[in-house]
Design an enzyme around this catalytic site. Structure first.
Site, PDB file in Angstrom:
ATOM      1  N   GLU A  33       1.305  -0.918  -0.263  1.00 51.63           N
ATOM      2  CA  GLU A  33      -0.304  -0.113   0.300  1.00 51.63           C
ATOM      3  C   GLU A  33       0.821   1.436   0.114  1.00 51.63           C
ATOM      4  O   GLU A  33       1.578   1.421   0.897  1.00 51.63           O
ATOM      5  CB  GLU A  33      -1.212   0.033   0.808  1.00 51.63           C
ATOM      6  CG  GLU A  33      -1.639   1.357   0.937  1.00 51.63           C
ATOM      7  CD  GLU A  33      -2.638   1.241   2.395  1.00 51.63           C
ATOM      8  OE1 GLU A  33      -2.473   0.223   2.990  1.00 51.63           O
ATOM      9  OE2 GLU A  33      -3.798   2.459   2.209  1.00 51.63           O
ATOM     10  N   ARG A 258       5.744 -12.884   9.719  1.00 51.88           N
ATOM     11  CA  ARG A 258       6.411 -11.367   8.934  1.00 51.88           C
ATOM     12  C   ARG A 258       7.538 -10.917  10.151  1.00 51.88           C
ATOM     13  O   ARG A 258       7.727 -12.076  10.749  1.00 51.88           O
ATOM     14  CB  ARG A 258       5.273 -10.321  10.440  1.00 51.88           C
ATOM     15  CG  ARG A 258       4.465  -9.586   9.802  1.00 51.88           C
ATOM     16  CD  ARG A 258       3.906  -9.146  11.554  1.00 51.88           C
ATOM     17  NE  ARG A 258       4.327  -7.074   9.917  1.00 51.88           N
ATOM     18  CZ  ARG A 258       3.338  -6.958   9.647  1.00 51.88           C
ATOM     19  NH1 ARG A 258       2.097  -7.753   8.969  1.00 51.88           N
ATOM     20  NH2 ARG A 258       3.634  -5.386   9.437  1.00 51.88           N
ATOM     21  N   LYS A 268       4.852   0.410   8.791  1.00 51.34           N
ATOM     22  CA  LYS A 268       4.970   1.798   8.701  1.00 51.34           C
ATOM     23  C   LYS A 268       4.332   2.605   9.397  1.00 51.34           C
ATOM     24  O   LYS A 268       4.627   4.449   9.653  1.00 51.34           O
ATOM     25  CB  LYS A 268       4.478   2.065   6.982  1.00 51.34           C
ATOM     26  CG  LYS A 268       5.037   1.059   6.222  1.00 51.34           C
ATOM     27  CD  LYS A 268       4.412   1.516   4.520  1.00 51.34           C
ATOM     28  CE  LYS A 268       3.019   0.120   4.620  1.00 51.34           C
ATOM     29  NZ  LYS A 268       2.857  -0.125   3.646  1.00 51.34           N
TER      30      LYS A 268
HETATM   31  P1  ATP Z   1       3.359  -2.914   7.510  1.00 48.56           P
HETATM   32  O1  ATP Z   1       2.175  -3.029   8.935  1.00 48.56           O
HETATM   33  O2  ATP Z   1       4.479  -2.043   8.310  1.00 48.56           O
HETATM   34  O3  ATP Z   1       2.347  -1.168   7.154  1.00 48.56           O
HETATM   35  P2  ATP Z   1       1.795  -3.910   5.821  1.00 48.56           P
HETATM   36  O4  ATP Z   1       1.544  -4.991   5.611  1.00 48.56           O
HETATM   37  O5  ATP Z   1       0.200  -3.258   5.260  1.00 48.56           O
HETATM   38  O6  ATP Z   1       2.787  -3.403   7.198  1.00 48.56           O
HETATM   39  P3  ATP Z   1       1.510  -3.368   3.209  1.00 48.56           P
HETATM   40  O7  ATP Z   1       2.430  -2.488   2.219  1.00 48.56           O
HETATM   41  O8  ATP Z   1       0.363  -3.528   3.588  1.00 48.56           O
HETATM   42  O9  ATP Z   1       2.520  -3.130   4.460  1.00 48.56           O
HETATM   43  O10 ATP Z   1       2.374  -5.016   2.858  1.00 48.56           O
HETATM   44  C1  ATP Z   1       2.840  -5.168   1.069  1.00 48.56           C
HETATM   45  C2  ATP Z   1       3.585  -6.383   1.598  1.00 48.56           C
HETATM   46  O11 ATP Z   1       4.261  -6.938   2.206  1.00 48.56           O
HETATM   47  C3  ATP Z   1       2.434  -7.590   2.133  1.00 48.56           C
HETATM   48  O12 ATP Z   1       2.449  -8.450   1.900  1.00 48.56           O
HETATM   49  C4  ATP Z   1       2.521  -7.581   3.759  1.00 48.56           C
HETATM   50  O13 ATP Z   1       1.980  -9.578   4.284  1.00 48.56           O
HETATM   51  C5  ATP Z   1       4.405  -7.641   3.552  1.00 48.56           C
HETATM   52  N1  ATP Z   1       5.282  -7.120   4.948  1.00 48.56           N
HETATM   53  C6  ATP Z   1       5.108  -5.794   5.642  1.00 48.56           C
HETATM   54  N2  ATP Z   1       5.128  -6.506   6.750  1.00 48.56           N
HETATM   55  C7  ATP Z   1       6.295  -7.606   6.303  1.00 48.56           C
HETATM   56  C8  ATP Z   1       6.825  -7.884   7.885  1.00 48.56           C
HETATM   57  N3  ATP Z   1       7.052  -7.177   8.558  1.00 48.56           N
HETATM   58  N4  ATP Z   1       7.445  -9.275   7.612  1.00 48.56           N
HETATM   59  C9  ATP Z   1       7.244  -9.700   6.070  1.00 48.56           C
HETATM   60  N5  ATP Z   1       6.832  -8.939   5.307  1.00 48.56           N
HETATM   61  C10 ATP Z   1       6.188  -8.387   5.636  1.00 48.56           C
HETATM   62 MG    MG Z   2      -0.819  -2.863   5.151  1.00 55.72          MG
END
Ligand code: ATP
Ligand code: MG
Length: 551
Positions: A33, A258, A268
């Site tokens: 995102e 994760r 983020k």
């Molecule tokens: P955040 O909580 O940091 O905003 P998010 O999962 O909301 O992370 P996205 O932009 O939706 O962020 O994530 C893009 C991809 O990265 C998704 O497939 C998510 O599962 C993966 N991802 C995000 N954070 C991690 C992490 N700490 N370890 C492994 N994969 C991750």
């Molecule tokens: Mg997200």
């Protein structure tokens, strides 16, 4: 390592799917995102998705999951593209979920026509209350039995902008008694009168993640949709959306753990808070676990990739020691980074028996662990700088560096002996007077006597002034790192800036050039150097650590 056993469970699944003919090629995707900069957790997901596709000769899509206009921005889109590219990956296709808004809308209309979705006037708070809990079934919405015609009309009017934010939502009609709360009539669309970075003001209703994500995967023909463990309970809903929307291509969701790392935060939202509240100096502050922060600090894509491969893909959440990431950057730079001397907190030394106005050039290896890198010339003269820390007027026992009457080796040069000290009015030592012994020149095989200490130095007349930024972990007390309190656990000493000198032969260094400074560690030239007209070095990592990979 213990992760290793399960490190390729996704590979096993893909292998079986290809063997059984369930799929004849694979497509993975990385779906960020664009609401912030990518962090090292995302790197794990990027590396996993791209390398799986690579191994099985499939494709990977970069897809911006831009269904939430309020938090998203093109600045983030650009930074994400830059970071994925820098990590060393090329997407086969680039997509925006917002390009599918029309199709998603049509699929929602299909659900309404099938009696599988309805417009609900309950507030967010009411919906939350009526969802029930793990031990309590949910309650049906009073709007659940609206007719198909009424739902179609209301949904169309939602799209036309007739209602305010929050006034109505579209919900799936599934099962309020389901043991899985995600299946209790989840919200599919919400109203948001907000400008979208891609579609502008065209839309005022936006699909929710749980509705949008499976459709995006299906539209693109993604075969293996890999996400983090917290979505495991959403998988039945994912499958429901694909089935009830009658998508032609059927993707499958798989979950992995994760990545969490000690002494930092990995979300983020929290990282944005650090930026917005000026705890750090932007998303690319070298203390941030963002890809851009790691890059600016001096991490290489190779080190991040090796790290990600080592931790593998686990099915259970864990916290990885930040020292492991440091281990991999040392490994990567060990044979690559030129070695040179830098004096971080200088003390002037005058070598009183060395001819004034003479400068001689001494030869030294560029990297003693990698002789192929050749040699460099280092100037030496009557005046040099050493570290303040390498001199003590009244040393304790077993102090082998300089003190009055003691002799040490200058790295790559001569033995010097301290005879006199000069102090300022406040009593601070500001200069040392030493003598050198020409017989002891490095490389000549001198064996006449031994000294216990070797210190580094920089010749004064050609020394290049430089700034050194030394970093410590951003967050202390990892166990306290919960949602509310992480700001209270910020390390107040996460950055120390000192001024000093580097050898003349690296004066033309460019941003991102990396060096090993003798005894200090690995350093990277900060991009700010150009703007400020002065060399600024970020410490990537110190030289030694007790950390061991337990193979
Ligand atoms: P955040 O909580 O940091 O905003 P998010 O999962 O909301 O992370 P996205 O932009 O939706 O962020 O994530 C893009 C991809 O990265 C998704 O497939 C998510 O599962 C993966 N991802 C995000 N954070 C991690 C992490 N700490 N370890 C492994 N994969 C991750
Ligand atoms: Mg997200």
């Amino acid at each position: 390592m213990e992760h290793k056993a399960s490190s390729n469970f996704i590979k096993n699944i893909i292998n079986e799917d290809l063997k059984s003919g369930k799929v004849d090629h694979i497509i993975t995707r990385f779906p960020p995102e664009p609401n912030g900069y990518l962090h090292i957790g995302h790197a794990k997901s990027i590396i996993l998705n791209f390398e799986l596709a690579d191994e099985f000769k499939g494709k990977t899509h970069l897809r911006f999951d831009d269904t939430n206009p309020v938090k998203e921005d093109t600045e983030y889109v650009e930074s994400i593209k830059e970071d994925v590219t820098w990590l060393g990956y090329k997407w086969d296709e680039l997509f925006f979920a917002s390009d599918y808004f029309e199709e998603m809308y049509n699929r929602a209309v299909l659900l309404i026509k099938k009696g599988k979705a309805y417009v609900c006037d309950s507030t967010a708070e009411e919906i939350r209350k009526m969802r029930g809990s793990l031990i309590e079934v949910g309650q049906k919405s009073p709007y659940r039995d609206r007719s198909v015609e009424e739902n179609l009309e209301l949904f169309e009017r939602m799209r036309q902008g007739e209602f305010k934010d929050g006034q109505k939502v579209l919900r799936a009609k599934i099962d309020m008694d389901s043991p899985n709360i995600n299946m209790r009539d989840p919200v599919l669309y919400r109203i948001a009168h907000a400008n979208h970075h891609n579609t502008g003001d065209k839309w005022c209703i936006y699909p929710m993640y749980d509705f949008a994500h499976p459709l995006e995967d299906a539209i693109e023909g993604v075969t293996h949709s890999i996400c983090t463990l917290e979505f495991e309970d959403h998988r039945p809903l994912y499958d429901w959306v694909i089935r009830e929307c009658e998508m032609e291509k059927v993707p499958h969701q798989y979950e992995f753990a994760r990545l969490n790392i000690t002494n930092t935060v990995m979300s983020k939202r929290k990282l944005k808070q650090l930026v917005d509240e000026h705890v750090v100096d932007g998303w690319d502050d070298p203390r941030m676990p963002t890809i851009s922060g790691l890059r600016r600090k001096g991490y290489t894509p190779e080190a991040i990739r090796s790290f990600a491969r080592e931790i593998g893909v686990a099915k259970a959440d864990s916290v990885v020691d930040s020292k492991m990431l440091e281990f991999f950057i040392r490994e990567d730079l060990k044979l690559k980074a030129p070695r040179t001397m830098a004096v971080l907190e200088p003390l002037k030394v005058v070598i009183t028996n060395y001819p004034a106005d003479q400068v001689e050039m001494l030869e030294a290896e560029i990297n003693s662990e990698n002789p192929e890198m050749g040699t460099r010339q280092i100037p030496f003269s009557r005046e040099i700088y050493i570290e303040q820390d390498d001199f003590m007027e009244n040393p304790p026992a077993k102090y082998f560096r300089l003190f009055p009457g003691n002799e040490v080796r200058l790295k790559n040069a001569y033995f010097i002996k301290c005879n006199d000290i000069v102090k300022d009015e406040a009593g601070k030592v500001i200069e040392l007077h030493c003598t050198y012994d020409p017989e002891t020149k490095s490389g000549t095989g001198f064996t006449g006597r031994k000294v216990k200490g070797t210190i580094h130095w920089v010749e004064a007349s050609q020394a290049v002034p430089a700034e050194f930024r030394q970093y410590e972990p951003l967050i202390l007390d990892q166990e306290e790192d919960d949602d509310t309190s992480f700001l209270e656990h910020i390390n107040p000493n996460s950055l120390e800036i000192v001024q000093g000198f580097v050898e003349a032969n690296i004066k033309d260094s460019k941003p991102q050039d990396k060096f090993q400074f003798f005894r200090h560690g690995y350093f990277n030239v900060d991009p700010l150097s150009l703007k400020q007209g002065k060399l600024i070095f970020n410490r990537i990592v110190s030289l030694k650590s007790s950390f061991q990979l337990n193979k």
